[in-house]
Design a protein around this motif. Structure first.
Motif, PDB file in Angstrom:
ATOM      1  N   PRO A 197      46.807  43.378  34.308  1.00 25.44           N
ATOM      2  CA  PRO A 197      45.401  43.604  34.673  1.00 25.44           C
ATOM      3  C   PRO A 197      44.588  42.323  34.867  1.00 25.44           C
ATOM      4  CG  PRO A 197      46.047  45.056  32.873  1.00 25.44           C
ATOM      5  CD  PRO A 197      47.163  44.081  33.070  1.00 25.44           C
ATOM      6  N   LEU A 198      44.973  41.239  34.179  1.00 22.59           N
ATOM      7  CA  LEU A 198      44.193  40.010  34.258  1.00 22.59           C
ATOM      8  C   LEU A 198      44.628  39.093  35.400  1.00 22.59           C
ATOM      9  CD1 LEU A 198      44.000  39.137  30.441  1.00 22.59           C
ATOM     10  CD2 LEU A 198      42.383  40.443  31.819  1.00 22.59           C
ATOM     11  N   LYS A 199      45.651  39.493  36.131  1.00 22.31           N
ATOM     12  CA  LYS A 199      46.223  38.606  37.151  1.00 22.31           C
ATOM     13  C   LYS A 199      45.186  38.115  38.148  1.00 22.31           C
ATOM     14  CE  LYS A 199      49.646  38.491  40.882  1.00 22.31           C
ATOM     15  NZ  LYS A 199      50.698  39.269  41.622  1.00 22.31           N
ATOM     16  N   ASP A 200      44.356  39.004  38.665  1.00 18.78           N
ATOM     17  CA  ASP A 200      43.396  38.633  39.698  1.00 18.78           C
ATOM     18  C   ASP A 200      41.952  38.708  39.209  1.00 18.78           C
ATOM     19  OD1 ASP A 200      45.390  38.267  41.735  1.00 18.78           O
ATOM     20  OD2 ASP A 200      45.590  40.445  41.791  1.00 18.78           O
ATOM     21  N   GLN A 201      41.755  38.881  37.904  1.00 16.96           N
ATOM     22  CA  GLN A 201      40.407  38.908  37.351  1.00 16.96           C
ATOM     23  C   GLN A 201      39.764  37.533  37.502  1.00 16.96           C
ATOM     24  OE1 GLN A 201      39.190  39.398  32.989  1.00 16.96           O
ATOM     25  NE2 GLN A 201      39.392  41.520  33.669  1.00 16.96           N
ATOM     26  N   ALA A 202      38.494  37.513  37.887  1.00 19.86           N
ATOM     27  CA  ALA A 202      37.830  36.251  38.238  1.00 19.86           C
ATOM     28  C   ALA A 202      37.894  35.210  37.120  1.00 19.86           C
ATOM     29  CB  ALA A 202      36.377  36.527  38.619  1.00 19.86           C
ATOM     30  N   LEU A 203      37.669  35.632  35.873  1.00 23.78           N
ATOM     31  CA  LEU A 203      37.686  34.674  34.764  1.00 23.78           C
ATOM     32  C   LEU A 203      39.011  33.945  34.692  1.00 23.78           C
ATOM     33  CD1 LEU A 203      36.558  33.387  32.173  1.00 23.78           C
ATOM     34  CD2 LEU A 203      37.432  35.381  30.921  1.00 23.78           C
TER      35      LEU A 203
END
Length: 215
Positions: free
Chosen positions: A44-50
């Motif tokens: 889920p965090l692969k393309d998250q902006a942060l």
């Protein structure tokens, strides 16, 4: 010379420990699994902006900006005879940091190991295999061990070695900065599914070993 032999022994032991961790423990998969969603079969965090922009791209450019700042500082010291030891230390860092990054990138380019997000156990299609195992029929795109991005943090080991004989206190600060920046870049790639812990540790080892050898 005795100190150098002792340091070489510690380097060899550290490399052996990284290989043992990767080959004979479940730690790589266990840590990566913390960031994987088996329901959606993705990280889920692969393309998250942060994580993708701030922590990945941002930290990389922070390291690059630091290199250019050191270059300007090195140039500014050329007519200050009293500060030539510092200038030599900065020059060493400016040369060795990109050398370490180049070696990491070169090894990564010929690596048959794929990133976690490419593996079938984490939603991809490639077969997983450990260090020194035979390469399977479907190893995936490879080019993932060691971690190239994490080198942007650990290349600053060069600064520690450049300073440790002329200003031990500042050298310790540089070492602490390097470990923190390396840990942040490493955590970023773990969270995004880009690398295993062993990939991160291998990059740290290479950057440290290159700086040590050049010193």
């Amino acid at each position: 010379m005795r100190a150098a032999r002792a340091e070489l022994g510690w380097l060899a032991a550290a490399l052996a420990l990284i290989i043992l961790l990767a080959r004979y423990t479940p730690l790589d998969h266990a840590l990566t699994g913390l960031f994987y969603d088996p329901v959606t079969q993705r990280f889920p965090l692969k393309d998250q902006a942060l994580w993708a922009v701030v922590m990945h791209t941002g930290l990389k450019y922070l390291s690059l900006a630091l290199w250019f700042a050191l270059l300007l500082w090195w140039i500014s010291l050329r007519r200050q005879p009293a500060r030539q030891p510092l200038r030599r230390a900065i020059g060493f860092t400016l040369l060795v940091a990109p050398l370490a990054s180049l070696i990491v990138s070169s090894l990564r380019a010929i690596s048959p190991h794929s990133c976690p997000w490419d593996l079938s156990v984490f939603g991809g299609s490639a077969e997983y295999f450990r260090f020194f195992d035979a390469v399977p029929l479907n190893p995936g795109p490879g080019r993932c061990a060691p971690s190239g991005h994490v080198a942007s943090g650990f290349v600053w080991f060069a600064g520690y070695f450049a300073l440790r004989d002329i200003d031990r206190q500042t050298a310790r600060y540089v070492l602490a900065f390097t470990l923190v920046l390396g840990a942040l870049t490493g955590l970023t790639q773990l969270a995004r599914g880009a690398h295993f812990l062993s990939h991160v540790l291998l990059t740290a080892w290479i950057c440290f070993a290159v700086a040590w050898a050049c010193d």
